[in-house]
Design an enzyme around this catalytic site. Structure first.
Site, PDB file in Angstrom:
ATOM      1  N   ASP A 195      60.695  30.707  44.184  1.00 57.86           N
ATOM      2  CA  ASP A 195      60.466  31.893  43.367  1.00 57.86           C
ATOM      3  C   ASP A 195      59.698  31.439  42.120  1.00 57.86           C
ATOM      4  O   ASP A 195      60.290  30.930  41.171  1.00 57.86           O
ATOM      5  CB  ASP A 195      61.811  32.545  43.006  1.00 57.86           C
ATOM      6  CG  ASP A 195      61.626  33.825  42.196  1.00 57.86           C
ATOM      7  OD1 ASP A 195      60.501  34.070  41.718  1.00 57.86           O
ATOM      8  OD2 ASP A 195      62.616  34.562  42.031  1.00 57.86           O
ATOM      9  N   PHE A 239      67.810  33.509  38.800  1.00 58.23           N
ATOM     10  CA  PHE A 239      67.516  34.938  38.639  1.00 58.23           C
ATOM     11  C   PHE A 239      66.417  35.311  39.616  1.00 58.23           C
ATOM     12  O   PHE A 239      65.349  34.710  39.615  1.00 58.23           O
ATOM     13  CB  PHE A 239      67.077  35.281  37.209  1.00 58.23           C
ATOM     14  CG  PHE A 239      66.804  36.756  37.059  1.00 58.23           C
ATOM     15  CD1 PHE A 239      67.851  37.657  36.897  1.00 58.23           C
ATOM     16  CD2 PHE A 239      65.507  37.249  37.128  1.00 58.23           C
ATOM     17  CE1 PHE A 239      67.610  39.027  36.801  1.00 58.23           C
ATOM     18  CE2 PHE A 239      65.266  38.621  37.029  1.00 58.23           C
ATOM     19  CZ  PHE A 239      66.316  39.507  36.856  1.00 58.23           C
ATOM     20  N   LYS A 295      54.813  38.514  37.433  1.00 55.55           N
ATOM     21  CA  LYS A 295      54.588  38.325  35.994  1.00 55.55           C
ATOM     22  C   LYS A 295      53.133  38.004  35.602  1.00 55.55           C
ATOM     23  O   LYS A 295      52.333  38.919  35.490  1.00 55.55           O
ATOM     24  CB  LYS A 295      55.583  37.299  35.459  1.00 55.55           C
ATOM     25  CG  LYS A 295      57.027  37.810  35.609  1.00 55.55           C
ATOM     26  CD  LYS A 295      58.019  37.171  34.663  1.00 55.55           C
ATOM     27  CE  LYS A 295      59.284  38.005  34.584  1.00 55.55           C
ATOM     28  NZ  LYS A 295      60.411  37.524  35.366  1.00 55.55           N
TER      29      LYS A 295
HETATM   30  C1  LIG Z   1      61.297  38.255  36.347  1.00 50.39           C
HETATM   31  C2  LIG Z   1      61.750  37.570  37.565  1.00 50.39           C
HETATM   32  C3  LIG Z   1      62.050  38.274  38.747  1.00 50.39           C
HETATM   33  C4  LIG Z   1      62.014  39.783  38.821  1.00 50.39           C
HETATM   34  O1  LIG Z   1      60.750  40.321  38.616  1.00 50.39           O
HETATM   35  P1  LIG Z   1      60.597  41.866  38.203  1.00 50.39           P
HETATM   36  O2  LIG Z   1      59.115  42.046  38.089  1.00 50.39           O
HETATM   37  O3  LIG Z   1      61.345  42.060  36.937  1.00 50.39           O
HETATM   38  O4  LIG Z   1      61.148  42.682  39.305  1.00 50.39           O
HETATM   39  C5  LIG Z   1      62.414  37.550  39.861  1.00 50.39           C
HETATM   40  N1  LIG Z   1      62.463  36.204  39.837  1.00 50.39           N
HETATM   41  C6  LIG Z   1      62.167  35.500  38.730  1.00 50.39           C
HETATM   42  C7  LIG Z   1      62.200  34.007  38.773  1.00 50.39           C
HETATM   43  C8  LIG Z   1      61.821  36.153  37.549  1.00 50.39           C
HETATM   44  O5  LIG Z   1      61.568  35.451  36.439  1.00 50.39           O
END
Ligand SMILES: *Cc1c(COP(=O)(O)O)cnc(C)c1O
Length: 382
Positions: A208, A123, A237
């Site tokens: 990521d 994701f 986050k």
């Molecule tokens: C939450 C998340 C995203 C997206 O971040 P947003 O702040 O919702 O745009 C991208 N990559 C990972 C691994 C995530 O957990």
């Protein structure tokens, strides 16, 4: 727009690991704004920094320097293996920036290579490019045709990445542990193998760490536990503990942007940067990642004890305070709702799995209480 399948609860207030709804009911929050509220709700350090900066300077555009942005970037660089940072407003924007940087690198240094390999169940966010990178059909199918240049290979399978690599590949992008995909932990050597392959082929490794970073898995960044360093990393986050902010960072040799090739009006504004800097400084000073590691182990042990007691639990997985419990059947939703009834918020990450991601500041007592609620819910189901 009705894009969220919401739980019928309206939350009005939070403090530490607790939140309250509009009827005054109290909950232990093991969702934490989806792994965001790293210091718990309304931590005084965050509140103070936000209020102070709100009275000082909130927005300047990136035409000018500001002290909070410099302080935040300096701290991000100092606490990671990367050399430069770009501050965004969200995780997806950080991913989008990382993708652009990798493409620019491909154009400048790899003969125009532009393809990025990502893996199944990943994701990476909700823009079109991030959706193309997110290798899950249910996210992609409603929006085809998606931007091209993303090759989806199998997760935890170095051979799949090797097979997907061509002359057009510029980067591999991975979450060290998949969050939204269900808290999937790869084999211990996987990231090292991917790193070695990227080195051999001259590709960039983008990690990521939006969900795994800032202490969530028990170290500042998850890559530290896998013995690898990324060329580019995304974070978001937990770095703001509840305010919208993200960043992508890169090693000097990967920083190929020229002035004007990327930007943001709000990204890196002094209000968000001052808040995030205060949060990060506190996380470093108090060694919150070590606390998260201890509490994560404690929670993991507790979940494993429940797994021994109830056959319906087939697996407990994750690292630090990013954990999931897998069931034999698709009961995560009903177990989650029963927990909610009893004052515990947990996240149904898959039809057959619950995810636990409390604030990193969670206490042993709060974990005991959450485990007791979960125990009572599971007992009742038998
Ligand atoms: C939450 C998340 C995203 C997206 O971040 P947003 O702040 O919702 O745009 C991208 N990559 C990972 C691994 C995530 O957990």
């Amino acid at each position: 727009m009705q894009v969220f399948k919401r739980i019928p609860v309206t939350l009005v207030r939070g403090k530490g690991t607790k939140v309250w709804d509009d009827e005054g009911k109290e909950y232990l929050d093991f969702v934490a704004g989806l792994a965001v509220v790293s210091l718990g709700h309304c931590h005084p350090v965050l509140v103070k920094a936000l209020s102070k900066q709100a009275k000082t300077l909130t927005q300047t555009s990136n035409i000018y320097y500001t002290i909070p942005q410099l302080q935040l970037c300096e701290l991000l660089v100092k606490t990671s293996c990367l050399d430069r940072a770009f501050i965004s407003n969200s995780g997806t924007e950080a991913v989008e920036g990382a993708i652009k940087l990798a493409r620019r690198y491909g154009k400048v240094k790899l003969d125009g290579a532009y393809e990025i390999i990502t893996v199944t169940n990943s994701f990476h966010g909700r823009t079109l490019a991030a959706t193309a990178a997110t290798a899950q059909l249910s996210f992609q199918e409603p929006f085809t045709p998606l931007p091209s240049g993303f090759i989806n290979a199998a997760f935890n399978d170095i051979e799949a990445i090797k097979a997907a690599t061509t002359k057009l590949t510029c980067a591999v992008m991975l979450e060290p542990i998949q969050g939204e995909g269900g808290v999937n932990v790869p084999d211990a050597d996987y990231l090292k193998e991917v790193r070695a392959w990227c080195d051999e082929k001259g590709l960039l490794l983008i990690l990521d760490e939006i969900q795994t970073g800032i202490g969530r898995t028990g170290t500042m960044y998850a890559y530290e536990q896998y013995g690898v360093e990324p060329d580019i990393m995304t974070v978001a986050k937990g770095m703001g503990s509840g305010i919208p902010i993200g960043a992508f960072l890169a090693k000097e040799q990967a920083c190929v942007f020229k002035p004007g090739e990327h930007g943001s009006t709000y990204g890196g504004n002094p209000l968000m940067c001052a808040a995030s800097f205060a949060v990060l400084e506190y996380i470093v000073k108090k060694d919150i990642p070590a606390h998260a590691a201890r509490m994560g182990q404690y929670l993991c042990d507790g979940l494993n004890k429940l797994a021994q007691k109830y056959n319906v639990i087939t697996e407990v997985r994750g690292k630090g305070l990013l954990l999931a419990m897998k069931f034999q059947e698709d009961i995560a939703e009903s177990v989650g709702m029963a927990c909610l009834e009893r004052g515990l918020l947990v996240n149904r990450v898959k039809p057959d799995a619950l995810r636990f991601m409390p604030p990193l500041t969670v206490s042993q007592k709060e974990i005991d209480k959450a485990l007791a609620i979960l125990d009572s819910v599971l007992k009742e189901r038998q």
